[in-house]
Enzyme design. Structure first.
Site, mmCIF file in Angstrom:
data_model
loop_
_atom_site.group_PDB
_atom_site.id
_atom_site.type_symbol
_atom_site.label_atom_id
_atom_site.label_comp_id
_atom_site.label_asym_id
_atom_site.label_seq_id
_atom_site.Cartn_x
_atom_site.Cartn_y
_atom_site.Cartn_z
ATOM 1 N N LYS A 19 46.533 47.650 34.895
ATOM 2 C CA LYS A 19 46.105 47.194 33.564
ATOM 3 C C LYS A 19 44.791 47.881 33.160
ATOM 4 O O LYS A 19 44.678 48.406 32.057
ATOM 5 C CB LYS A 19 45.906 45.665 33.549
ATOM 6 C CG LYS A 19 47.149 44.877 33.922
ATOM 7 C CD LYS A 19 46.920 43.384 33.847
ATOM 8 C CE LYS A 19 45.909 42.858 34.853
ATOM 9 N NZ LYS A 19 46.294 43.015 36.269
ATOM 10 N N ARG A 95 45.928 34.078 30.724
ATOM 11 C CA ARG A 95 46.507 34.176 32.056
ATOM 12 C C ARG A 95 47.339 32.967 32.405
ATOM 13 O O ARG A 95 47.803 32.831 33.533
ATOM 14 C CB ARG A 95 45.382 34.299 33.067
ATOM 15 C CG ARG A 95 45.268 35.687 33.630
ATOM 16 C CD ARG A 95 44.110 35.685 34.557
ATOM 17 N NE ARG A 95 44.299 36.564 35.644
ATOM 18 C CZ ARG A 95 43.755 37.778 35.712
ATOM 19 N NH1 ARG A 95 43.068 38.261 34.728
ATOM 20 N NH2 ARG A 95 43.911 38.487 36.796
ATOM 21 N N ARG A 134 41.286 50.475 45.991
ATOM 22 C CA ARG A 134 40.492 50.697 44.764
ATOM 23 C C ARG A 134 38.998 50.799 45.090
ATOM 24 O O ARG A 134 38.467 50.010 45.879
ATOM 25 C CB ARG A 134 40.721 49.540 43.789
ATOM 26 C CG ARG A 134 39.780 49.605 42.590
ATOM 27 C CD ARG A 134 40.158 48.692 41.459
ATOM 28 N NE ARG A 134 40.533 47.364 41.919
ATOM 29 C CZ ARG A 134 41.209 46.500 41.188
ATOM 30 N NH1 ARG A 134 41.590 46.832 39.967
ATOM 31 N NH2 ARG A 134 41.519 45.315 41.657
ATOM 32 N N ARG A 169 35.532 45.858 45.304
ATOM 33 C CA ARG A 169 35.350 44.484 44.805
ATOM 34 C C ARG A 169 35.558 43.489 45.940
ATOM 35 O O ARG A 169 36.430 43.674 46.775
ATOM 36 C CB ARG A 169 36.401 44.213 43.712
ATOM 37 C CG ARG A 169 35.925 44.482 42.317
ATOM 38 C CD ARG A 169 37.010 44.511 41.282
ATOM 39 N NE ARG A 169 37.922 43.372 41.275
ATOM 40 C CZ ARG A 169 38.932 43.237 40.416
ATOM 41 N NH1 ARG A 169 39.145 44.176 39.497
ATOM 42 N NH2 ARG A 169 39.736 42.195 40.455
ATOM 43 N N ARG A 180 45.942 36.070 45.247
ATOM 44 C CA ARG A 180 45.914 36.514 43.840
ATOM 45 C C ARG A 180 47.324 36.746 43.312
ATOM 46 O O ARG A 180 47.626 36.416 42.164
ATOM 47 C CB ARG A 180 45.069 37.789 43.708
ATOM 48 C CG ARG A 180 43.577 37.503 43.852
ATOM 49 C CD ARG A 180 42.765 38.765 43.985
ATOM 50 N NE ARG A 180 42.861 39.640 42.837
ATOM 51 C CZ ARG A 180 42.524 40.937 42.851
ATOM 52 N NH1 ARG A 180 42.073 41.482 43.964
ATOM 53 N NH2 ARG A 180 42.635 41.661 41.772
HETATM 54 P P1 AP5 Z 1 43.804 48.861 38.136
HETATM 55 O O1 AP5 Z 1 44.134 49.611 36.884
HETATM 56 O O2 AP5 Z 1 42.346 48.652 38.422
HETATM 57 O O3 AP5 Z 1 44.659 47.520 38.229
HETATM 58 P P2 AP5 Z 1 44.576 46.140 37.424
HETATM 59 O O4 AP5 Z 1 45.942 45.779 36.988
HETATM 60 O O5 AP5 Z 1 43.507 46.226 36.361
HETATM 61 O O6 AP5 Z 1 44.162 45.200 38.619
HETATM 62 P P3 AP5 Z 1 43.070 44.063 38.772
HETATM 63 O O7 AP5 Z 1 43.017 43.784 40.241
HETATM 64 O O8 AP5 Z 1 41.758 44.435 38.127
HETATM 65 O O9 AP5 Z 1 43.720 42.906 38.007
HETATM 66 P P4 AP5 Z 1 43.429 41.405 38.153
HETATM 67 O O10 AP5 Z 1 44.195 40.892 36.998
HETATM 68 O O11 AP5 Z 1 43.725 40.818 39.478
HETATM 69 O O12 AP5 Z 1 41.831 41.327 38.071
HETATM 70 P P5 AP5 Z 1 40.800 40.848 36.963
HETATM 71 O O13 AP5 Z 1 39.586 41.655 37.109
HETATM 72 O O14 AP5 Z 1 41.424 40.722 35.613
HETATM 73 O O15 AP5 Z 1 44.468 49.676 39.359
HETATM 74 C C1 AP5 Z 1 44.303 49.235 40.695
HETATM 75 C C2 AP5 Z 1 44.164 50.473 41.618
HETATM 76 O O16 AP5 Z 1 45.397 51.219 41.584
HETATM 77 C C3 AP5 Z 1 43.063 51.454 41.201
HETATM 78 O O17 AP5 Z 1 42.451 51.968 42.341
HETATM 79 C C4 AP5 Z 1 43.806 52.558 40.423
HETATM 80 O O18 AP5 Z 1 43.160 53.805 40.565
HETATM 81 C C5 AP5 Z 1 45.183 52.544 41.095
HETATM 82 N N1 AP5 Z 1 46.274 52.796 40.144
HETATM 83 C C6 AP5 Z 1 46.397 52.310 38.866
HETATM 84 N N2 AP5 Z 1 47.544 52.750 38.309
HETATM 85 C C7 AP5 Z 1 48.174 53.494 39.271
HETATM 86 C C8 AP5 Z 1 49.417 54.208 39.306
HETATM 87 N N3 AP5 Z 1 50.234 54.235 38.233
HETATM 88 N N4 AP5 Z 1 49.751 54.847 40.455
HETATM 89 C C9 AP5 Z 1 48.922 54.815 41.545
HETATM 90 N N5 AP5 Z 1 47.729 54.178 41.560
HETATM 91 C C10 AP5 Z 1 47.359 53.527 40.442
HETATM 92 O O19 AP5 Z 1 40.526 39.307 37.440
HETATM 93 C C11 AP5 Z 1 39.802 39.041 38.630
HETATM 94 C C12 AP5 Z 1 39.641 37.537 38.806
HETATM 95 O O20 AP5 Z 1 38.907 36.972 37.692
HETATM 96 C C13 AP5 Z 1 40.938 36.710 38.847
HETATM 97 O O21 AP5 Z 1 41.510 36.674 40.148
HETATM 98 C C14 AP5 Z 1 40.454 35.318 38.380
HETATM 99 O O22 AP5 Z 1 39.811 34.629 39.433
HETATM 100 C C15 AP5 Z 1 39.405 35.672 37.332
HETATM 101 N N6 AP5 Z 1 39.975 35.730 35.979
HETATM 102 C C16 AP5 Z 1 40.180 36.846 35.223
HETATM 103 N N7 AP5 Z 1 40.707 36.529 34.027
HETATM 104 C C17 AP5 Z 1 40.845 35.174 34.012
HETATM 105 C C18 AP5 Z 1 41.367 34.241 33.057
HETATM 106 N N8 AP5 Z 1 41.843 34.644 31.868
HETATM 107 N N9 AP5 Z 1 41.362 32.930 33.387
HETATM 108 C C19 AP5 Z 1 40.893 32.497 34.563
HETATM 109 N N10 AP5 Z 1 40.407 33.323 35.519
HETATM 110 C C20 AP5 Z 1 40.377 34.655 35.244
#
Ligand code: AP5
Length: 222
Positions: A19, A95, A134, A169, A180
Site C-alpha cells: 500500500k 480499517r 522492510r 519498524r 497483524r
Molecule cells: P509496503 O508498501 O511498505 O507495504 P504496506 O502495505 O504499506 O504495509 P504496512 O506494513 O505499512 O501496512 P500496515 O497496514 O500493516 O501498516 P500501517 O503503517 O498502516 O511494502 C512492504 C515491503 O515490501 C517494503 O519493504 C517494500 O519495499 C516491499 N514491497 C512492496 N511492494 C512490493 C512488490 N510488489 N514486490 C516485492 N516487494 C514489495 O499500520 C501500522 C499499525 O498502526 C497497525 O497495525 C495499527 O496498530 C495502527 N493503525 C493504522 N491505521 C489504523 C486505523 N485506521 N485504525 C486503528 N489502528 C490503526
C-alpha cells in the site's frame, strides 16, 4: 496532474501488500495528498503525544488503535486536504466497518466523494517476507522504503537517496506479523464486501513487481 485518473482514493490490503509503495507512486503521478494513518500514529508515539501514549500498546501487539482515538484525527486531516482543494489518497483508514461508516458520514457532510477503493491482494506467504525485510530511512523528509532482498539500498544500511541510517519498524518483527495479519483478516477484510456493494472496489493482484502493480492500478482507474 494526470487529470484523467486523478480521483479520491482509498488503498486497502493486508500488512506488506505494498500500500505504502503504491501510495507514493500514485501521489506523485496524480498529485494526490496522502493520508497515511500508520505514519501519523508512529509519529505520535515518537513524540509521546497523548494519542501516541495511548496508541503504543495497541500497535506493539499488532492490534488496531481504538476507533475513538483515530477517527477524529483522520477526519481533521481530511478537512485540511479539502481546504487546500486537493484530491486525497487514504492509506490505512478506514480499517473496520465503524471507521468506514464514520468516513462515509464525514464525506457526505463535507460534500466529498470517495471515487475508488483499490484492494491489493498478495499471497500470505509473501507478506511475512516483505514485512520482515522492510527498511525505512530515518530522515522523515526522505522516508524512502527499501527491502533487504527485493529493493535493497545501494549503500547497505544507509539510505542511498540521502545518506541517513535506515531502520526496521518495531512492529515489523516476525513475531508480530501473524498478529497483524489476523487483525487484518478479522477486522479489515469485511471492508472489501462493503465497498464492493457500493460498486467502487477495484481488485488488484499485488504479487507482481511494484512497477507492474502500479501499471495495473492506473489501467483499472481509467
Ligand atoms: P509496503 O508498501 O511498505 O507495504 P504496506 O502495505 O504499506 O504495509 P504496512 O506494513 O505499512 O501496512 P500496515 O497496514 O500493516 O501498516 P500501517 O503503517 O498502516 O511494502 C512492504 C515491503 O515490501 C517494503 O519493504 C517494500 O519495499 C516491499 N514491497 C512492496 N511492494 C512490493 C512488490 N510488489 N514486490 C516485492 N516487494 C514489495 O499500520 C501500522 C499499525 O498502526 C497497525 O497495525 C495499527 O496498530 C495502527 N493503525 C493504522 N491505521 C489504523 C486505523 N485506521 N485504525 C486503528 N489502528 C490503526
Amino acid at each position: 496532474m494526470n487529470s484523467e485518473i486523478a480521483k479520491n482514493l482509498l488503498l486497502v490490503g493486508p500488512p506488506g501488500a505494498g500500500k505504502g509503495t503504491q501510495a507514493a507512486l500514485l501521489c506523485e503521478e496524480l498529485s494526490l495528498e496522502r493520508i497515511d494513518t500508520g505514519s501519523l500514529i508512529r509519529a505520535a508515539i515518537k513524540e509521546g503525544s497523548p494519542l501516541g501514549i495511548q496508541a503504543k500498546d495497541y500497535v506493539s501487539k499488532g492490534q488496531l488503535v481504538p476507533d475513538e482515538l483515530i477517527i477524529g484525527l483522520i477526519l481533521d486531516v481530511l478537512q485540511q486536504v479539502k481546504d487546500k482543494g486537493s484530491k486525497f489518497l487514504l492509506d490505512g483508514f478506514p480499517r473496520n466497518l465503524v471507521q468506514a461508516e464514520a468516513l462515509a458520514s464525514a464525506l457526505e457532510e463535507k460534500d466529498l466523494l470517495l471515487d475508488k477503493v483499490i484492494a491489493i491482494s498478495v499471497d500470505e506467504g509473501k507478506l511475512v517476507e516483505r514485512i520482515t525485510g522492510r527498511r525505512i530511512c530515518t530522515n522523515k523528509a526522505c522516508n524512502a522504503v527499501y527491502h533487504t532482498v527485493f529493493s535493497p539500498s545501494k549503500d547497505g544500511d544507509l539510505c542511498e537517496k540521502c545518506g541517513s541510517a535506515t531502520y526496521q519498524r518495531d512492529d515489523d518483527k516476525e513475531e508480530l506479523v501473524t498478529a497483524r495479519l489476523n487483525t487484518y483478516n478479522r477486522e479489515t477484510q469485511p471492508l472489501l464486501t462493503y465497498y464492493q456493494q457500493k460498486g467502487i472496489l477495484l481488485n488488484i493482484d499485488g504479487n507482481k513487481a511494484p512497477s507492474e502493480v502500479f501499471k495495473d492500478i492506473k489501467a483499472a482507474l481509467k
